[in-house]
Scaffold this active site. Structure first.
Site, mmCIF file in Angstrom:
data_model
loop_
_atom_site.group_PDB
_atom_site.id
_atom_site.type_symbol
_atom_site.label_atom_id
_atom_site.label_comp_id
_atom_site.label_asym_id
_atom_site.label_seq_id
_atom_site.Cartn_x
_atom_site.Cartn_y
_atom_site.Cartn_z
ATOM 1 N N THR A 1 0.831 -1.204 0.000
ATOM 2 C CA THR A 1 0.000 0.000 0.000
ATOM 3 C C THR A 1 0.863 1.250 0.000
ATOM 4 O O THR A 1 0.618 2.201 -0.756
ATOM 5 C CB THR A 1 -0.934 -0.004 1.223
ATOM 6 N N ASN B 1 -5.942 -9.634 -8.112
ATOM 7 C CA ASN B 1 -5.766 -10.477 -6.936
ATOM 8 C C ASN B 1 -6.940 -11.420 -6.689
ATOM 9 O O ASN B 1 -6.829 -12.347 -5.879
ATOM 10 C CB ASN B 1 -5.520 -9.619 -5.686
ATOM 11 N N GLN C 1 0.745 -9.389 -6.886
ATOM 12 C CA GLN C 1 0.300 -10.770 -7.045
ATOM 13 C C GLN C 1 1.117 -11.544 -8.070
ATOM 14 O O GLN C 1 1.185 -12.776 -8.005
ATOM 15 C CB GLN C 1 -1.179 -10.798 -7.458
ATOM 16 N N HIS D 1 4.963 -10.188 1.641
ATOM 17 C CA HIS D 1 4.141 -11.271 2.196
ATOM 18 C C HIS D 1 3.394 -12.061 1.122
ATOM 19 O O HIS D 1 2.744 -13.059 1.426
ATOM 20 C CB HIS D 1 3.179 -10.750 3.269
ATOM 21 N N CYS E 1 -8.629 -7.668 1.268
ATOM 22 C CA CYS E 1 -8.855 -6.259 1.583
ATOM 23 C C CYS E 1 -10.341 -5.928 1.697
ATOM 24 O O CYS E 1 -10.711 -4.881 2.208
ATOM 25 C CB CYS E 1 -8.219 -5.375 0.511
#
Length: 409
Positions: A83, A181, A209, A231, A355
């Site tokens: 982000t 995603n 992604q 991550h 999200c």
């Protein structure tokens, strides 16, 4: 690549949400531990305790650069998340261009420099972007930037012709994600970036992604900025990176002590960055040793297994070919995805983007693709990963099918 020992136990539900986040690879943990203990120094320190951390950060920078084909580690800016990287790319470029214009220094791109004096700068995104990009665009819109959101087709893809039609003399930046995603749809980034470049407009893509799942090369894509996230690559949460092509105008959003070439103040998260670097190295090995092909095979086996257990009810969402190899998004007729997953205790998966978790509403991605509410509400996002086995695939399909049948009215 020889995969490390699985972090899952036999009693765990089958994990099918690798797009949401990945477990931290034990080899990545081993790489970062010394920088949580022995090598604790500040990498900006001039004394000996800062030497090993500084060298480790430089090495990780080079490892991330290598994974995406960047010219050097100097083009990699570490951030605290994807982000943050998206905001730095979008708001940072717009800030740099507006500052240069206000100071009369001339604009850094032909498109941004043309048009009448005082004209509002223009940003182009597409309607199914990651929430971070949508939020960055919203911030800029409130600050006097014109924003255009491009539509997608029924496969979730942007037509380069629609981008060409949207560009203006005042367009500064285009930001379009590399792969969705939820559906895994891979955008035609090289064609889109070429359209922008021909108009003298900068191009950013969020590749959170796709990096590590398919080959990603910033030169082949033709992008100026690219977001990567730890991550999603078997590294810990809390570390990301932004590729910034040399010469790209960009300003810091969080200035401080001059770290990260002055673009991101704050003492570096050395352990996280080291982990990110090692994860990037392992991802590169995985790409070279058949990782994408293995993911694609498992993904397709899962789709076939679901179709056999639920004949006539499984519909693929998104393109069949131009999608990420680990991602399967399907709708099951007559069911609601959220209810299926709530009852299928043996499977850990999602109905869409993490999200948007916690909302009982159709996926904005699927509705933008033109799906009706029933189909969108019946969607499941299933993603496989480094430790997924053929037995796991069978268990995922069986667990989902059993719950669907049990809830049939």
């Amino acid at each position: 690549m020889s995969a490390s020992q699985s972090p899952f136990s036999a009693s765990d539900p089958v994990y099918a949400d690798y797009n949401g986040t990945t477990p931290v690879d034990p080899r990545v943990v081993a790489a970062m531990i010394p920088f949580l203990s022995t090598h604790f120094g500040n990498p900006s320190s001039s004394h000996g305790f800062g030497t090993a951390p500084a060298e480790a950060v430089a090495r990780a920078r080079a490892q991330v650069a290598s994974l995406i084909g960047a010219e050097s580690g100097a083009e990699i800016v570490f951030t605290g998340s994807g982000t943050e990287a998206d905001h730095l790319a979008i708001r940072g470029v717009l800030r740099a261009v507006r500052t240069a214009s206000a100071e009369g220094a001339g604009a850094p791109t032909p498109a941004a420099g043309s048009g009448s004096a005082g004209a509002r700068p223009h940003l182009v995104i597409q309607e199914t972007e990651h929430p971070a990009v949508l939020a960055a665009a919203e911030v800029l819109a409130g600050d006097g930037v014109d924003v255009t959101s491009l539509p997608i087709d029924t496969d979730g893809l942007v037509d380069p012709a629609s981008l060409a039609a949207a560009l203006r003399p005042t367009t500064v930046l285009v930001s379009i994600m590399h792969a969705n995603n939820e559906t895994g749809a891979i955008q035609p980034i090289s064609a889109l970036a070429r359209t922008a470049r021909d108009a003298g407009v900068l191009f950013h893509t969020d590749a959170a992604q796709s990096v590590g799942k398919v080959p990603v090369d910033v030169d082949a894509l033709g992008v100026d900025l690219l977001t990567v996230v730890g991550h999603k690559l078997y590294a810990p949460k809390g570390v990301g990176a932004l590729y910034v092509r040399a010469g790209t105008p960009i300003a810091a959003l969080m200035p401080g002590g001059g770290q990260e070439a002055g673009l991101r103040g704050g003492t570096e998260n050395v352990a996280g960055i080291v982990a990110f670097g090692e994860a990037a190295r392992l991802a590169g090995e995985d790409l070279d040793t058949g990782g994408p092909e293995r993911m694609r095979r498992l993904r397709d086996e899962l789709e076939v297994a679901l179709e056999e257990l639920l004949p006539g009810r499984v519909r693929l969402n998104g393109p069949r070919e131009e999608r990420l190899p680990q991602t399967l998004n399907v709708s099951i007729a007559g069911s609601r995805g959220v209810d299926v997953l709530a009852g299928a205790a043996s499977v850990s998966a999602s109905t869409g983007s993490a999200c948007h978790a916690g909302t009982d509403a159709p996926s904005p991605v699927l509705t933008a693709m033109g799906m009706d509410v029933d189909r969108a509400m019946g969607a499941l996002r299933l993603s496989v990963g480094r430790w997924t086995t053929e037995d796991d695939v069978a268990r995922i399909a069986a667990g989902i099918a059993a719950e669907v049948v049990a809830t049939d009215v």
